[in-house]
Design an enzyme around this catalytic site. Sequence first.
Site, PDB file in Angstrom:
ATOM      1  N   TYR A 147       0.841  -1.202   0.000  1.00  7.97           N
ATOM      2  CA  TYR A 147       0.000   0.000   0.000  1.00  7.97           C
ATOM      3  C   TYR A 147       0.880   1.258   0.000  1.00  7.97           C
ATOM      4  O   TYR A 147       0.753   2.113  -0.881  1.00  7.97           O
ATOM      5  CB  TYR A 147      -0.892  -0.032   1.235  1.00  7.97           C
ATOM      6  CG  TYR A 147      -1.890   1.098   1.336  1.00  7.97           C
ATOM      7  CD1 TYR A 147      -2.956   1.198   0.445  1.00  7.97           C
ATOM      8  CD2 TYR A 147      -1.790   2.059   2.341  1.00  7.97           C
ATOM      9  CE1 TYR A 147      -3.885   2.235   0.552  1.00  7.97           C
ATOM     10  CE2 TYR A 147      -2.707   3.088   2.456  1.00  7.97           C
ATOM     11  CZ  TYR A 147      -3.767   3.168   1.558  1.00  7.97           C
ATOM     12  OH  TYR A 147      -4.670   4.190   1.660  1.00  7.97           O
ATOM     13  N   ASP A 148       1.809   1.330   0.977  1.00  7.17           N
ATOM     14  CA  ASP A 148       2.640   2.534   1.123  1.00  7.17           C
ATOM     15  C   ASP A 148       3.450   2.815  -0.142  1.00  7.17           C
ATOM     16  O   ASP A 148       3.458   3.929  -0.666  1.00  7.17           O
ATOM     17  CB  ASP A 148       3.641   2.372   2.280  1.00  7.17           C
ATOM     18  CG  ASP A 148       2.977   2.004   3.593  1.00  7.17           C
ATOM     19  OD1 ASP A 148       1.753   1.876   3.620  1.00  7.17           O
ATOM     20  OD2 ASP A 148       3.707   1.841   4.600  1.00  7.17           O
ATOM     21  N   GLU A 149       4.146   1.771  -0.613  1.00  4.95           N
ATOM     22  CA  GLU A 149       5.024   1.972  -1.776  1.00  4.95           C
ATOM     23  C   GLU A 149       4.205   2.136  -3.052  1.00  4.95           C
ATOM     24  O   GLU A 149       4.613   2.860  -3.971  1.00  4.95           O
ATOM     25  CB  GLU A 149       6.018   0.811  -1.920  1.00  4.95           C
ATOM     26  CG  GLU A 149       6.969   0.656  -0.730  1.00  4.95           C
ATOM     27  CD  GLU A 149       8.044   1.743  -0.653  1.00  4.95           C
ATOM     28  OE1 GLU A 149       7.868   2.834  -1.214  1.00  4.95           O
ATOM     29  OE2 GLU A 149       9.082   1.477   0.000  1.00  4.95           O
ATOM     30  N   GLY A 150       3.057   1.462  -3.122  1.00  5.66           N
ATOM     31  CA  GLY A 150       2.163   1.636  -4.282  1.00  5.66           C
ATOM     32  C   GLY A 150       1.727   3.092  -4.399  1.00  5.66           C
ATOM     33  O   GLY A 150       1.751   3.686  -5.478  1.00  5.66           O
ATOM     34  N   LYS A 151       1.365   3.672  -3.260  1.00  6.43           N
ATOM     35  CA  LYS A 151       0.917   5.072  -3.267  1.00  6.43           C
ATOM     36  C   LYS A 151       2.086   6.021  -3.552  1.00  6.43           C
ATOM     37  O   LYS A 151       1.919   7.039  -4.209  1.00  6.43           O
ATOM     38  CB  LYS A 151       0.272   5.421  -1.923  1.00  6.43           C
ATOM     39  CG  LYS A 151      -1.080   4.765  -1.694  1.00  6.43           C
ATOM     40  CD  LYS A 151      -2.160   5.388  -2.565  1.00  6.43           C
ATOM     41  CE  LYS A 151      -3.534   4.875  -2.199  1.00  6.43           C
ATOM     42  NZ  LYS A 151      -4.588   5.415  -3.063  1.00  6.43           N
ATOM     43  N   ASN A 176      -6.300   9.522   8.236  1.00  7.40           N
ATOM     44  CA  ASN A 176      -7.459   8.765   8.760  1.00  7.40           C
ATOM     45  C   ASN A 176      -8.775   9.508   8.591  1.00  7.40           C
ATOM     46  O   ASN A 176      -8.971  10.564   9.180  1.00  7.40           O
ATOM     47  CB  ASN A 176      -7.278   8.548  10.269  1.00  7.40           C
ATOM     48  CG  ASN A 176      -6.792   7.163  10.572  1.00  7.40           C
ATOM     49  OD1 ASN A 176      -6.629   6.353   9.662  1.00  7.40           O
ATOM     50  ND2 ASN A 176      -6.555   6.880  11.851  1.00  7.40           N
ATOM     51  N   ARG A 188     -10.676  -1.028  10.509  1.00  2.60           N
ATOM     52  CA  ARG A 188     -10.166   0.296  10.865  1.00  2.60           C
ATOM     53  C   ARG A 188     -10.693   0.653  12.245  1.00  2.60           C
ATOM     54  O   ARG A 188     -11.775   0.237  12.657  1.00  2.60           O
ATOM     55  CB  ARG A 188     -10.559   1.324   9.800  1.00  2.60           C
ATOM     56  CG  ARG A 188      -9.690   1.139   8.567  1.00  2.60           C
ATOM     57  CD  ARG A 188      -9.827   2.237   7.567  1.00  2.60           C
ATOM     58  NE  ARG A 188     -10.763   1.894   6.529  1.00  2.60           N
ATOM     59  CZ  ARG A 188     -10.953   2.623   5.438  1.00  2.60           C
ATOM     60  NH1 ARG A 188     -10.268   3.718   5.247  1.00  2.60           N
ATOM     61  NH2 ARG A 188     -11.821   2.248   4.527  1.00  2.60           N
ATOM     62  N   ARG A 213      -3.878   9.040  17.067  1.00  5.32           N
ATOM     63  CA  ARG A 213      -4.344   9.165  15.689  1.00  5.32           C
ATOM     64  C   ARG A 213      -5.155  10.458  15.580  1.00  5.32           C
ATOM     65  O   ARG A 213      -5.689  10.950  16.572  1.00  5.32           O
ATOM     66  CB  ARG A 213      -5.266   7.990  15.306  1.00  5.32           C
ATOM     67  CG  ARG A 213      -4.600   6.625  15.243  1.00  5.32           C
ATOM     68  CD  ARG A 213      -3.647   6.530  14.050  1.00  5.32           C
ATOM     69  NE  ARG A 213      -3.093   5.189  13.921  1.00  5.32           N
ATOM     70  CZ  ARG A 213      -2.010   4.759  14.557  1.00  5.32           C
ATOM     71  NH1 ARG A 213      -1.361   5.553  15.386  1.00  5.32           N
ATOM     72  NH2 ARG A 213      -1.569   3.524  14.373  1.00  5.32           N
ATOM     73  N   PRO A 276       2.371   2.561  13.366  1.00  2.00           N
ATOM     74  CA  PRO A 276       2.995   3.813  13.821  1.00  2.00           C
ATOM     75  C   PRO A 276       2.500   4.253  15.191  1.00  2.00           C
ATOM     76  O   PRO A 276       1.339   4.058  15.531  1.00  2.00           O
ATOM     77  CB  PRO A 276       2.599   4.828  12.742  1.00  2.00           C
ATOM     78  CG  PRO A 276       1.548   4.203  11.923  1.00  2.00           C
ATOM     79  CD  PRO A 276       1.507   2.734  12.202  1.00  2.00           C
TER      80      PRO A 276
HETATM   81  N1  LIG Z   1     -10.289   6.252   4.426  1.00  2.00           N
HETATM   82  C1  LIG Z   1      -9.113   6.696   4.811  1.00  2.00           C
HETATM   83  O1  LIG Z   1      -8.902   6.947   6.005  1.00  2.00           O
HETATM   84  C2  LIG Z   1      -8.028   6.945   3.808  1.00  2.00           C
HETATM   85  C3  LIG Z   1      -6.790   7.410   4.269  1.00  2.00           C
HETATM   86  C4  LIG Z   1      -5.773   7.630   3.340  1.00  2.00           C
HETATM   87  C5  LIG Z   1      -5.983   7.441   1.999  1.00  2.00           C
HETATM   88  N2  LIG Z   1      -7.199   6.997   1.570  1.00  2.00           N
HETATM   89  C6  LIG Z   1      -7.351   6.770   0.120  1.00  2.00           C
HETATM   90  O2  LIG Z   1      -8.605   7.231  -0.319  1.00  2.00           O
HETATM   91  C7  LIG Z   1      -9.101   6.362  -1.339  1.00  2.00           C
HETATM   92  C8  LIG Z   1     -10.498   5.877  -0.947  1.00  2.00           C
HETATM   93  O3  LIG Z   1     -10.419   5.180   0.287  1.00  2.00           O
HETATM   94  P1  LIG Z   1     -11.715   4.609   1.030  1.00  2.00           P
HETATM   95  O4  LIG Z   1     -11.502   4.743   2.476  1.00  2.00           O
HETATM   96  O5  LIG Z   1     -12.938   5.172   0.432  1.00  2.00           O
HETATM   97  O6  LIG Z   1     -11.562   3.076   0.691  1.00  2.00           O
HETATM   98  P2  LIG Z   1     -12.623   2.042   0.106  1.00  2.00           P
HETATM   99  O7  LIG Z   1     -11.986   0.714   0.166  1.00  2.00           O
HETATM  100  O8  LIG Z   1     -13.934   2.226   0.770  1.00  2.00           O
HETATM  101  O9  LIG Z   1     -12.761   2.539  -1.387  1.00  2.00           O
HETATM  102  C9  LIG Z   1     -11.904   2.144  -2.428  1.00  2.00           C
HETATM  103  C10 LIG Z   1     -12.757   1.814  -3.625  1.00  2.00           C
HETATM  104  O10 LIG Z   1     -11.901   1.439  -4.711  1.00  2.00           O
HETATM  105  C11 LIG Z   1     -12.443   0.294  -5.351  1.00  2.00           C
HETATM  106  N3  LIG Z   1     -11.355  -0.423  -6.004  1.00  2.00           N
HETATM  107  C12 LIG Z   1     -10.323  -1.092  -5.437  1.00  2.00           C
HETATM  108  N4  LIG Z   1      -9.509  -1.587  -6.371  1.00  2.00           N
HETATM  109  C13 LIG Z   1     -10.034  -1.213  -7.573  1.00  2.00           C
HETATM  110  C14 LIG Z   1      -9.650  -1.434  -8.909  1.00  2.00           C
HETATM  111  N5  LIG Z   1      -8.544  -2.141  -9.234  1.00  2.00           N
HETATM  112  N6  LIG Z   1     -10.432  -0.930  -9.915  1.00  2.00           N
HETATM  113  C15 LIG Z   1     -11.551  -0.225  -9.610  1.00  2.00           C
HETATM  114  N7  LIG Z   1     -11.966   0.007  -8.357  1.00  2.00           N
HETATM  115  C16 LIG Z   1     -11.217  -0.478  -7.339  1.00  2.00           C
HETATM  116  C17 LIG Z   1     -13.092  -0.494  -4.217  1.00  2.00           C
HETATM  117  O11 LIG Z   1     -14.048  -1.435  -4.655  1.00  2.00           O
HETATM  118  C18 LIG Z   1     -13.707   0.640  -3.385  1.00  2.00           C
HETATM  119  O12 LIG Z   1     -14.992   0.968  -3.844  1.00  2.00           O
HETATM  120  C19 LIG Z   1      -8.083   5.234  -1.488  1.00  2.00           C
HETATM  121  O13 LIG Z   1      -7.259   5.516  -2.589  1.00  2.00           O
HETATM  122  C20 LIG Z   1      -7.303   5.282  -0.199  1.00  2.00           C
HETATM  123  O14 LIG Z   1      -6.001   4.821  -0.386  1.00  2.00           O
HETATM  124  C21 LIG Z   1      -8.216   6.734   2.437  1.00  2.00           C
END
Ligand SMILES: NC(=O)c1ccc[n+]([C@@H]2O[C@H](COP(=O)([O-])OP(=O)(O)OC[C@H]3O[C@@H](n4cnc5c(N)ncnc54)[C@H](O)[C@@H]3O)[C@@H](O)[C@H]2O)c1
Length: 330
Positions: A147-151, A176, A188, A213, A276
């Site tokens: 996740y971290d490195e992907g982002k 968060n 979470r 947090r 963390p």
């Molecule tokens: N919620 C948080 O606290 C938080 C914190 C930091 C970053 N983010 C980022 O915000 C974004 C949304 O997070 P969220 O909390 O709504 O998560 P979530 O899991 O509820 O939403 C992610 C959505 O992406 C879809 N998805 C996953 N892989 C996919 C793919 N290959 N193709 C198409 N759709 C795909 C999932 O089905 C889901 O609907 C993410 O990118 C996450 O990394 C969220």
Amino acid sequence: MLRECRTLVTGGAGFIGSHLCECLLERGDHVICVDNFYTGTRRNVHHLLSNPRFELMRHDICFPLYIEVDEIFNLACPASPIHYQCDPVQTIKTSVHGAINTLGLAKRVRAQILQASTSEVYGDPHVHPQPEDYWGNVNPIGLRSCYDEGKRCAETLSFDYRRQHNLRIKVARIFNTYGPRMRPDDGRVVSNFIVQALRNQSITIYGDGHQTRSFCYVEDLVKALLLLMATPDDVTGPLNLGNPEEFTIRELAETVIALTGSSSTIVHLPLPADDPRQRCPDISKAQKLLGWSPKVRLRDGLMKAIEYFDQLLGGKKARIARPSWVFANG
Ligand SMILES: NC(=O)c1ccc[n+]([C@@H]2O[C@H](COP(=O)([O-])OP(=O)(O)OC[C@H]3O[C@@H](n4cnc5c(N)ncnc54)[C@H](O)[C@@H]3O)[C@@H](O)[C@H]2O)c1
């Protein structure tokens, strides 16, 4: 007549994405919500399906997408540790191939694109709170690395597309976030505690509970994403978006117990690897550039989330004791 903005939201059926789709429809956009329903559900956007300006498309962003849009919010990616660690290779593919495909789409149609990044790019930080110019302390080979490195790579790609192809990009480092439509089983910390409290089960704290947090209510976060997208082209970010008010995990547990009127007690389990100790955004840049700061107080946001989970679990009368959710305080 003004042409309406055609906006793509990848991951639009997820927690944050579904709230973003709602706000975009409210401001008059034509919204194309793309999701492969890996962690998101159709239920999250069911109430939007009757809107003629809303389109729901099942698609995996690891594959290219050929549509005409003006703006792209790339949110697709599982965000909770249990989901992103369940298939780590798919998680990296979603971040990296997904970024290449959405940036490629933006390049083809000259759309502006916002990449959802994360506070996890700071890893286990040595600097508190973390400003955007801190490069982080990330384990490249651990369980969270997919996740971290992907982002981190998605951020790199965004800036390379800007340098190489003059693309209009924005990068949001999200901290968060919580609120209605989080999944009850995503591990979470906010959803865990609320579900456990509503079921009068023990509340599991990983470690001593003194780790802190910051929690941002989803409505505040979505406002910031829209403001960031509306900034001039030279504002690219990365921009920290979150709520800088810090709470210990123990304080959160106690607040949830009080707000739900639960009879739950607190139990402690060992801290998972790479968890963390402290995570707090420095949002001074966002405050200055967007004129934004979070408005929703933790207790108010928690009440809305509690109402949502209470309904989802069948309301007060239907609460029954079930086996504990045993996940990390992510
Ligand atoms: N919620 C948080 O606290 C938080 C914190 C930091 C970053 N983010 C980022 O915000 C974004 C949304 O997070 P969220 O909390 O709504 O998560 P979530 O899991 O509820 O939403 C992610 C959505 O992406 C879809 N998805 C996953 N892989 C996919 C793919 N290959 N193709 C198409 N759709 C795909 C999932 O089905 C889901 O609907 C993410 O990118 C996450 O990394 C969220």
